[in-house]
Design an enzyme around this catalytic site. Structure first.
Site, PDB file in Angstrom:
ATOM      1  N   ASP A  42       0.824  -1.211   0.000  1.00 12.94           N
ATOM      2  CA  ASP A  42       0.000   0.000   0.000  1.00 12.94           C
ATOM      3  C   ASP A  42       0.858   1.261   0.000  1.00 12.94           C
ATOM      4  O   ASP A  42       0.338   2.373  -0.108  1.00 12.94           O
ATOM      5  CB  ASP A  42      -1.001   0.004   1.152  1.00 12.94           C
ATOM      6  N   GLU A 185       9.228  -4.414  10.682  1.00 12.35           N
ATOM      7  CA  GLU A 185       9.620  -3.092  10.182  1.00 12.35           C
ATOM      8  C   GLU A 185      10.090  -2.174  11.304  1.00 12.35           C
ATOM      9  O   GLU A 185       9.405  -1.990  12.315  1.00 12.35           O
ATOM     10  CB  GLU A 185       8.456  -2.431   9.428  1.00 12.35           C
TER      11      GLU A 185
END
Length: 257
Positions: A42, A185
Site C-alpha cells: 500500500d 519493520e
C-alpha cells in the site's frame, strides 16, 4: 513460488529477498531481479498516487495495481516470484466477514497468492485466523505499521521493554495462527534476532537489521526516486537526479532540432 516454500528457505538458511512493485514495468524489473517475493504494497499510495500516507489507498486501487504488476511477469506461473498484495486500511479492521470478502476479491481477481495484514491486535488475529482457515495465505507485519501511524507515528517500535515483549508475543501468535512469514519493520536489530531465533517461519526485515531471514525494500526508495528516504534504506542510485537530468538533456536537444 508458493508461500509454503519460504519455510524451506529458512530451514536451508537461504536468504529471502522481496521488492515492491506498483505497475507492469516495476513488476517486470522486480521479477527479473531474482526477487523471491514481489509485494504490491500500500506504499504505492505515496510512490505512485501522490498521497502523504498509505491510508487513502482503496481495495480497488490494490486490485488494479496488482493486476498491472502481474502483467509485467514473464515466467511460467510456477516459476514466478511470489506475488503478495497488501490489504489496505479498513479492509480487515471492519469485521471478519468483510475481511474475508475483501481478501477473497484480491485472490479471485488478481494473480496474488497471498495477502499481507498489519498488526496483531485480538480483532486482527481473529481475521487472520479466519482468512487462513478459508485457504488464503497471510503474511504478517509487525513493528512500525504504517496504517497505524496516526497513533504510533513513523518511529522505531520495540525500543522499550513493554513494546519489545509485545512484538515478540505477537510474532509467536501470528506463527501459531498459521502466517507463512512476518515482515518486521523498523525495530531494534537485537529484537529482530530474538524473534528470528524463536520462530520457525521466516522473518523479513525492513529497518530491522541483518538477522532477519530476508529483506524487503520499497523499490522506489532503492532507486532513489523519492524526495524523502526512510533512514533504513540507502538508495543504490540517485535515480531522480539521474533520470531527471537525462530527460532535461533530451528535451533541450529536441527543442534545438
Amino acid at each position: 513460488m508458493l508461500p509454503s516454500e519460504l519455510v524451506k528457505y529458512k530451514k536451508k538458511s537461504q536468504k529471502i529477498i522481496a521488492l515492491t512493485a506498483w505497475d507492469s514495468i516495476s513488476g517486470s524489473l522486480a521479477e527479473h531481479s531474482g526477487a523471491d517475493i514481489v509485494l504490491v504494497g500500500d506504499s504505492l499510495a505515496m510512490v505512485c498516487l501522490g498521497y502523504k500516507s498509505t491510508l487513502p489507498v482503496t481495495l480497488e486501487n490494490m486490485i488494479y495495481h496488482t493486476n498491472a504488476v502481474s502483467r509485467g511477469f514473464s515466467k511460467e506461473i510456477e516459476e514466478q516470484s511470489l506475488l503478495v498484495c497488501d490489504m489496505p486500511f479498513l479492509t480487515y479492521q471492519c469485521g471478519e466477514n468483510k475481511a474475508v470478502e475483501y481478501a477473497g476479491k484480491i485472490i479471485k481477481n488478481t494473480y496474488a497468492k497471498a495477502v499481507k495484514v498489519e498488526g496483531a491486535d485480538p480483532e486482527v488475529q481473529n481475521v487472520i485466523s479466519r482468512l487462513i482457515r478459508m485457504g488464503i495465505p497471510v503474511m504478517g507485519h509487525l513493528g512500525l505499521t504504517p496504517q497505524s501511524y496516526l497513533n504510533l507515528g513513523f518511529k522505531q517500535q520495540g525500543n522499550n521493554s513493554e513494546s519489545h515483549e509485545k512484538i515478540k508475543r505477537d510474532a509467536l501468535s501470528l506463527e501459531k495462527l498459521g502466517c507463512f512469514s512476518i515482515v518486521l519493520e523498523h525495530i531494534p536489530e537485537l529484537l529482530a534476532k530474538e524473534i528470528q531465533t524463536e520462530l520457525e517461519i521466516p522473518t523479513i526485515g525492513i529497518g530491522a537489521g541483518k538477522f532477519c531471514d530476508g529483506q524487503v525494500r520499497v523499490t522506489a526508495d532503492l532507486l532513489g526516486l523519492n524526495d524523502k528516504q526512510p533512514p533504513f534504506c540507502r538508495p543504490i542510485i540517485d535515480g531522480k537526479k539521474i533520470f531527471g537530468e537525462k530527460l532535461k538533456e533530451w528535451v533541450a536537444a529536441e527543442k534545438l532540432n
